[in-house]
Design a protein around this motif. Structure first.
Motif, short mmCIF file in Angstrom:
data_model
loop_
_atom_site.label_atom_id
_atom_site.label_comp_id
_atom_site.label_asym_id
_atom_site.label_seq_id
_atom_site.Cartn_x
_atom_site.Cartn_y
_atom_site.Cartn_z
N ILE A 1 0.75 -1.07 -0.16
CA ILE A 1 -0.03 -0.16 -0.05
C ILE A 1 0.81 1.24 -0.14
CG2 ILE A 1 -1.50 1.42 1.49
CD1 ILE A 1 -3.04 -1.26 2.01
N LYS A 2 1.94 1.20 0.72
CA LYS A 2 2.91 2.43 0.83
C LYS A 2 3.44 2.61 -0.80
CE LYS A 2 7.22 4.07 3.01
NZ LYS A 2 8.26 3.73 4.00
N GLY A 3 3.74 1.53 -1.40
CA GLY A 3 4.40 1.95 -2.82
C GLY A 3 3.18 2.51 -3.73
N LEU A 4 1.78 1.83 -3.45
CA LEU A 4 0.76 2.32 -4.34
C LEU A 4 0.63 3.78 -4.16
CD1 LEU A 4 -1.45 -0.66 -4.04
CD2 LEU A 4 0.02 -0.06 -6.09
N ARG A 5 0.56 4.20 -2.75
CA ARG A 5 0.44 5.52 -2.47
C ARG A 5 1.32 6.48 -3.21
NH1 ARG A 5 0.36 4.34 3.85
NH2 ARG A 5 -1.95 3.67 4.15
N SER A 6 2.50 6.15 -3.43
CA SER A 6 3.66 7.11 -4.02
C SER A 6 3.46 6.82 -5.77
CB SER A 6 5.19 6.21 -3.75
OG SER A 6 5.25 5.16 -4.37
N ALA A 7 2.68 6.10 -6.17
CA ALA A 7 2.42 5.58 -7.74
C ALA A 7 1.58 6.85 -8.13
CB ALA A 7 2.09 4.36 -8.06
N TRP B 1 0.59 5.59 -11.75
CA TRP B 1 1.45 4.93 -12.82
C TRP B 1 1.71 3.66 -12.68
CZ3 TRP B 1 2.56 8.23 -16.43
CH2 TRP B 1 3.00 9.54 -16.40
N SER B 2 1.95 2.88 -13.87
CA SER B 2 1.97 1.31 -13.81
C SER B 2 3.52 1.10 -13.27
CB SER B 2 2.03 0.73 -15.37
OG SER B 2 0.75 0.87 -15.80
#
Length: 370
Positions: free
Chosen positions: A131-137, A147-148
């Motif tokens: 989830i942390k990574g998805l927030r940064s996308a 972004w993909s």
């Protein structure tokens, strides 16, 4: 038609079970022969690189976990619960003791699978990392969306769809707001108003200008968007209406004689199974979400019919191989048995076997509801 398929042959659970056995016999192996590990081998018969997991498919492992959870819900066993936990641990081990991949879409799919596996193994740290990574996308380029990948110019439903569901299910209040914003962005930006289908995504320049809209409508794109609609439809009838629209559009444009369209080899072998999963959920949930309205009931019946007709076709066209049935990526065509590791046909790929297993589990889920 759909109810007749259920009533006359309550065999979907048994067919899903033998599909599971086939995947287990041909594709599940210990990672690097380490005790307590288990992972899906990408091909059967496998090449040496596949046996050693030099080549592996992170995306497919996520759906392997999902299929095993489906099977556990169908018929719980202690041994399968152990297998789920071992695969979850092995994904992290094979991925360099990291959960998050550079591909945000793959990470989001794994996050959804891990969330379902939570009762069998600890996943909180993994899901939080994803989830942390998805927030940064997220950025405002092209009006919003994720972004993909960090190094690409693509914003697609492949990441925004599963990310929306994941953020809505387990994020905080801000994440839920973000999930709704992503969903509205997909609706506003990627809907083909002529067909009612959702396009793949956008290529976006660094200045935020849309360079190209990828006007293709894959089955799994519609499936995960349908999942988004179902997730957000609780208390919001607009999203229930969008779910109905998606089901009818799939029936009209992505099915041949009631059988869902296939998408070839590689990851495409899983695509239509993903759509089947969410169609089954829609068939079960839409009546309650729409107050058993006429349109809601009609869409529910269409979704059920698509799943059961497709499951019947997949089963009818299966091949007989070691361990159990063997599926191709197109359920309207008889499957072939690969002769060797060099026989590069979709039937030797884990992805196609997961797709076949998924449609049988979706039919079994509907069978249990009657």
């Amino acid at each position: 038609m759909a109810r007749e398929l259920v009533a006359t042959a309550r065999l979907w659970a048994a067919r899903a079970a033998v599909s599971e056995l086939g995947v287990h016999a041909r594709h599940l192996r210990r990672l690097w022969a380490r005790p307590g590990t288990l992972l899906g081998v990408d091909g059967w018969p496998p090449t040496r690189g596949e046996r050693l997991f030099g080549r592996w498919n992170y995306f497919a492992q996520a759906h392997l976990i999902d299929c095993l959870v489906d099977a556990q819900e169908r018929n719980p066993t202690a041994s399968r619960a152990t297998s789920i936990a071992r695969i979850v641990r092995s994904v992290r081990l094979r991925h360099g003791r990291r959960w998050v991949t550079e591909d945000y879409g793959d990470a989001a799919w794994l996050g959804l699978a891990l969330l379902r596996a939570a009762q069998y193994t600890p996943v909180k740290v993994a899901v939080n990392d994803i989830i942390k990574g998805l927030r940064s996308a997220w950025t405002d380029h092209a009006g919003g969306g994720l972004w993909s990948r960090a190094d690409e110019n693509l914003k697609s439903v492949r990441v925004n769809g599963p990310a929306t569901i994941l953020l809505a299910r387990c994020g905080d209040r801000v994440d839920l707001q973000r999930a709704r914003a992503i969903a509205e962005w997909m609706e506003d930006t990627l809907l083909d108003e002529v067909t009612g289908l959702v396009w793949v995504g956008l290529h976006v320049n660094l200045d935020g200008e849309i360079r190209e809209t990828i006007k293709e409508a894959y089955t799994y794109i519609q499936g995960v968007y349908l999942g988004v609609c179902l997730e957000l439809a609780v208390g919001d009838p607009v999203w229930a209406e969008r779910a109905e629209r998606t089901i009818i559009a799939v029936s009209e444009h992505l099915a041949n004689n009631g059988v869902l369209r296939g998408h070839g080899g590689g990851d495409g072998g899983i695509f239509t199974g993903i759509l089947a999963r969410y169609l089954a959920l829609a068939a079960l949930r839409l009546p309650a979400l729409t107050g058993a309205s006429a349109t809601g009931m009609a869409a529910s019946h269409v979704a059920e019919r698509l799943v059961l007709t497709s499951a019947a076709a997949a089963w009818r066209n299966r091949a007989v191989a070691r361990g159990g049935p063997l599926y191709g990526p197109d359920w309207t065509i008889p499957s072939r048995v690969p002769r060797s590791p060099r026989h590069k046909i979709p039937e030797r790929e884990l992805a196609s076997q997961l797709g076949g297993w998924m449609i049988l589990e979706a039919a079994a889920l509907l069978e249990r509801s009657h």
